[in-house]
Design a protein around this motif. Structure first.
Motif, mmCIF file in Angstrom:
data_model
loop_
_atom_site.group_PDB
_atom_site.id
_atom_site.type_symbol
_atom_site.label_atom_id
_atom_site.label_comp_id
_atom_site.label_asym_id
_atom_site.label_seq_id
_atom_site.Cartn_x
_atom_site.Cartn_y
_atom_site.Cartn_z
ATOM 1 N N GLY A 161 0.802 -1.213 0.000
ATOM 2 C CA GLY A 161 0.000 0.000 0.000
ATOM 3 C C GLY A 161 0.835 1.263 0.000
ATOM 4 O O GLY A 161 0.517 2.241 -0.686
ATOM 5 N N GLN A 162 1.927 1.272 0.749
ATOM 6 C CA GLN A 162 2.766 2.458 0.865
ATOM 7 C C GLN A 162 3.818 2.552 -0.224
ATOM 8 O O GLN A 162 4.182 3.661 -0.626
ATOM 9 C CB GLN A 162 3.470 2.460 2.232
ATOM 10 N N CYS A 163 4.326 1.423 -0.688
ATOM 11 C CA CYS A 163 5.546 1.436 -1.498
ATOM 12 C C CYS A 163 5.383 0.963 -2.932
ATOM 13 O O CYS A 163 6.238 1.279 -3.773
ATOM 14 C CB CYS A 163 6.610 0.552 -0.829
ATOM 15 N N VAL A 164 4.354 0.215 -3.238
ATOM 16 C CA VAL A 164 4.258 -0.432 -4.546
ATOM 17 C C VAL A 164 3.128 0.134 -5.399
ATOM 18 O O VAL A 164 3.356 0.522 -6.554
ATOM 19 C CB VAL A 164 4.088 -1.959 -4.406
ATOM 20 N N GLY B 29 0.129 2.585 -6.923
ATOM 21 C CA GLY B 29 0.010 4.027 -7.101
ATOM 22 C C GLY B 29 -0.639 4.364 -8.431
ATOM 23 O O GLY B 29 -0.789 3.514 -9.303
ATOM 24 N N GLY B 30 -1.019 5.618 -8.597
ATOM 25 C CA GLY B 30 -1.674 6.062 -9.819
ATOM 26 C C GLY B 30 -3.176 6.162 -9.639
ATOM 27 O O GLY B 30 -3.722 5.832 -8.582
ATOM 28 N N VAL B 31 -3.848 6.605 -10.675
ATOM 29 C CA VAL B 31 -5.298 6.831 -10.625
ATOM 30 C C VAL B 31 -6.044 5.523 -10.354
ATOM 31 O O VAL B 31 -5.902 4.549 -11.086
ATOM 32 C CB VAL B 31 -5.789 7.434 -11.960
ATOM 33 N N GLY B 32 -6.813 5.513 -9.274
ATOM 34 C CA GLY B 32 -7.636 4.348 -8.951
ATOM 35 C C GLY B 32 -6.876 3.130 -8.476
ATOM 36 O O GLY B 32 -7.426 2.021 -8.467
ATOM 37 N N ALA B 33 -5.616 3.297 -8.047
ATOM 38 C CA ALA B 33 -4.798 2.139 -7.648
ATOM 39 C C ALA B 33 -5.396 1.413 -6.443
ATOM 40 O O ALA B 33 -5.966 2.025 -5.549
ATOM 41 C CB ALA B 33 -3.382 2.589 -7.322
ATOM 42 N N PHE B 34 -5.255 0.075 -6.436
ATOM 43 C CA PHE B 34 -5.742 -0.733 -5.329
ATOM 44 C C PHE B 34 -4.958 -2.036 -5.258
ATOM 45 O O PHE B 34 -4.168 -2.359 -6.140
ATOM 46 C CB PHE B 34 -7.243 -1.024 -5.494
ATOM 47 N N GLN B 35 -5.187 -2.787 -4.183
ATOM 48 C CA GLN B 35 -4.584 -4.107 -4.041
ATOM 49 C C GLN B 35 -5.607 -5.065 -3.456
ATOM 50 O O GLN B 35 -6.559 -4.662 -2.792
ATOM 51 C CB GLN B 35 -3.357 -4.044 -3.135
ATOM 52 N N ILE B 36 -5.388 -6.347 -3.730
ATOM 53 C CA ILE B 36 -6.196 -7.407 -3.132
ATOM 54 C C ILE B 36 -5.242 -8.415 -2.498
ATOM 55 O O ILE B 36 -4.609 -9.205 -3.208
ATOM 56 C CB ILE B 36 -7.094 -8.117 -4.162
ATOM 57 N N PRO B 37 -5.080 -8.400 -1.180
ATOM 58 C CA PRO B 37 -4.218 -9.380 -0.517
ATOM 59 C C PRO B 37 -4.804 -10.784 -0.612
ATOM 60 O O PRO B 37 -6.019 -10.968 -0.522
ATOM 61 C CB PRO B 37 -4.192 -8.899 0.947
ATOM 62 N N PRO C 277 -7.921 0.342 -1.614
ATOM 63 C CA PRO C 277 -7.389 1.381 -2.498
ATOM 64 C C PRO C 277 -6.150 2.036 -1.911
ATOM 65 O O PRO C 277 -5.922 2.009 -0.698
ATOM 66 C CB PRO C 277 -8.551 2.379 -2.599
ATOM 67 N N ALA C 278 -5.343 2.640 -2.769
ATOM 68 C CA ALA C 278 -4.095 3.268 -2.335
ATOM 69 C C ALA C 278 -4.340 4.346 -1.297
ATOM 70 O O ALA C 278 -3.521 4.569 -0.411
ATOM 71 C CB ALA C 278 -3.358 3.841 -3.540
ATOM 72 N N ALA C 279 -5.476 5.041 -1.393
ATOM 73 C CA ALA C 279 -5.764 6.135 -0.472
ATOM 74 C C ALA C 279 -5.801 5.681 0.983
ATOM 75 O O ALA C 279 -5.579 6.480 1.900
ATOM 76 C CB ALA C 279 -7.106 6.777 -0.844
#
Length: 273
Positions: free
Chosen positions: A205-208, A210-218, A250-252
């Motif tokens: 979330g902090q380091c990888v 980014g950009g418009v609408g960025a998110f992750q799914i662990p 989301p990145a936010a």
């Protein structure tokens, strides 16, 4: 210089300008328009057990050809996306497994999945998320497609420990109008492993990402691989800003946290060893 000479020079300059303009227009026209340019950048470092690589690969194969993903593709403005599948480990070991291919329906999605399923698995030492991001961004910039959105989907089970700083690479990709989404593998049902990051979700979330609408799914369980990858692809294809529920983050959610030390933890651990 006489009028004839001036006229000839003016005509030559005008002809040259027209040729340059025509060349630029031809070059732009040569780019095929798609809804999304998508790089699937997959970790094959040795921290990934071979059994986990099999589950990971099968997850992508199943997801790409799934009815949900095909429906998402067909619902786009243009109804097609361009996809490439890249594997990575240490810096310089990035490898295109499946080159860019347009997917515009069930047949092309199945063809991509079948090619991927037939490729042998590989294993590489070290973990360079940073160079994987730079490599993936270069693939997007030189692929012959023009996407309404440009996305790198990076999966991995550990922090960056090789190549340039990961934040530098992430920011470079974002500056090129590319969104970086993450699939951190936090497997709790596999064999115990050494890791310098206690919370890989926060690291991504902090380091990888980014950009418009960025998110992750662990991903925390092997059985969740296919469903998580399928859901992630659908979100990336339709361009929907995800919410924090159901492990889609989301990145936010990480924007207010200080990750300066966390983002170099892999490099520092390697130096100490």
């Amino acid at each position: 210089m006489g009028k004839t000479g001036r006229s000839g020079r003016t005509a030559a300059l005008l002809a040259g300008a027209i040729m340059l303009t025509a060349g630029a227009a031809t070059s732009a026209a040569a780019l095929e328009e798609v809804d999304v340019e998508l790089v699937l950048a997959v970790d094959i470092s040795r921290s990934m057990a071979m059994a986990e690589q099999v589950v990971q690969r099968n997850g992508y194969v199943e997801a790409i050809a799934s009815p949900e993903v095909v429906a998402a593709i067909e619902s786009g403005l243009l109804g097609k996306i361009a996809v490439t599948y890249v594997e990575w480990g240490k810096a310089g070991a990035e490898r295109v497994v499946i080159d860019w291919q347009v997917i515009d329906g069930e047949a092309s999605a199945r063809a991509f999945a079948e090619k991927l399923a037939a490729e042998p698995l590989h294993e590489v030492s070290r973990t360079s998320i940073s160079e994987a991001l730079v490599f993936a961004a270069d693939q997007i910039d030189t692929n012959g497609y023009e996407g309404l959105r440009r996305v790198i989907d990076v999966s991995g089970d550990g922090p960056n420990d090789h190549g340039r700083p990961v934040v530098q690479a992430r920011d470079l990709a974002v500056s090129r109008n590319i969104t970086v989404n993450g699939l951190p593998l936090i497997l709790e049902d596999g064999a115990p492993r050494w890791s310098v990051v206690e919370d890989l979700e926060t690291y991504y979330g902090q380091c990888v990402i980014g950009g418009v609408g960025a998110f992750q799914i662990p991903i925390r369980r092997h059985k969740d691989f296919a469903a998580a990858i399928r859901r992630k692809l659908v979100l990336e294809i339709v361009g929907v800003q995800p919410q924090t529920r159901n492990r889609v983050v989301p990145a936010a959610a990480f924007a207010a946290r200080d990750g300066r030390d966390l983002c170099t933890i892999g490099e520092r651990a390697t130096a100490q060893r």
